[in-house]
Design a protein around this motif. Structure first.
Motif, PDB file in Angstrom:
ATOM      1  N   TRP A  74       0.837  -1.203   0.000  1.00 34.98           N
ATOM      2  CA  TRP A  74       0.000   0.000   0.000  1.00 34.98           C
ATOM      3  C   TRP A  74       0.874   1.255   0.000  1.00 34.98           C
ATOM      4  N   GLY A  90       1.173   4.452  -2.677  1.00 34.30           N
ATOM      5  CA  GLY A  90       1.225   5.860  -2.290  1.00 34.30           C
ATOM      6  C   GLY A  90       2.428   6.566  -2.886  1.00 34.30           C
ATOM      7  N   ASP A 125       1.758   7.292  -6.523  1.00 34.15           N
ATOM      8  CA  ASP A 125       0.856   8.434  -6.612  1.00 34.15           C
ATOM      9  C   ASP A 125       1.605   9.732  -6.337  1.00 34.15           C
ATOM     10  N   SER A 154       3.578  12.003   3.346  1.00 35.01           N
ATOM     11  CA  SER A 154       2.150  12.202   3.572  1.00 35.01           C
ATOM     12  C   SER A 154       1.315  11.298   2.662  1.00 35.01           C
ATOM     13  N   LYS A 155       1.679  11.240   1.382  1.00 32.96           N
ATOM     14  CA  LYS A 155       0.922  10.404   0.437  1.00 32.96           C
ATOM     15  C   LYS A 155       1.031   8.922   0.798  1.00 32.96           C
ATOM     16  N   ARG A 193       1.670   7.600   3.810  1.00 39.61           N
ATOM     17  CA  ARG A 193       0.939   7.353   5.049  1.00 39.61           C
ATOM     18  C   ARG A 193      -0.567   7.248   4.774  1.00 39.61           C
ATOM     19  N   TRP A 194      -1.095   8.187   4.017  1.00 39.38           N
ATOM     20  CA  TRP A 194      -2.534   8.176   3.745  1.00 39.38           C
ATOM     21  C   TRP A 194      -2.939   6.997   2.864  1.00 39.38           C
ATOM     22  N   SER A 195      -2.058   6.580   1.980  1.00 38.54           N
ATOM     23  CA  SER A 195      -2.358   5.405   1.164  1.00 38.54           C
ATOM     24  C   SER A 195      -2.446   4.160   2.027  1.00 38.54           C
ATOM     25  N   LEU A 219      -3.164   4.088   5.316  1.00 37.34           N
ATOM     26  CA  LEU A 219      -4.308   4.193   6.211  1.00 37.34           C
ATOM     27  C   LEU A 219      -5.650   4.072   5.485  1.00 37.34           C
ATOM     28  N   ASP A 220      -5.650   4.393   4.217  1.00 38.51           N
ATOM     29  CA  ASP A 220      -6.862   4.263   3.424  1.00 38.51           C
ATOM     30  C   ASP A 220      -7.198   2.815   3.257  1.00 38.51           C
TER      31      ASP A 220
END
Length: 109
Positions: free
Chosen positions: A75, A79, A82, A101-102, A104-106, A108-109
């Motif tokens: 994952w 990110g 992206d 940031s990208k 981490r959010w990928s 957690l998504d």
């Protein structure tokens, strides 16, 4: 990879990406540019893969529940891809900060 080499890689990647967005390219030119873009993107992913491992390790340590570490890494790579494709150097931010940031959010998504 040295910062100078990495900077050259980023400039070539961004030039090819901009060239692909311009109209008027022949089909052969477009295919060649897409192939070059993919190769440059792959080199960037290989260079920044330790960043994915770092972020994934920190996020994985805080996750609760049954999650496989390899899934978290995959994952994170999504990110990173992206982040590479959407990075805008005109915003005057470091790529690493943006990518963290990208990634981490990928995850957690």
């Amino acid at each position: 990879m040295t910062p100078r080499t990495l900077g050259g890689l980023w400039s070539r990647y961004l030039d090819v990406r901009d060239r692909l967005n311009r109209p008027g390219m022949s089909l052969a030119e477009r295919r060649m540019a897409e192939r070059e873009l993919k190769g440059l993107r792959d080199r960037l992913v290989v260079n920044y893969s330790p960043l994915v491992k770092y972020v994934a390790g920190r996020v994985y340590a805080r996750l609760s529940g049954p999650v496989d570490g390899e899934d978290v890494l995959s994952w994170g790579v999504i990110g990173l891809l992206d982040a590479i494709e959407t990075f805008d150097p005109a915003r005057r931010t470091k790529f690493e900060s943006y990518a963290i940031s990208k990634i981490r959010w990928s995850i957690l998504d």
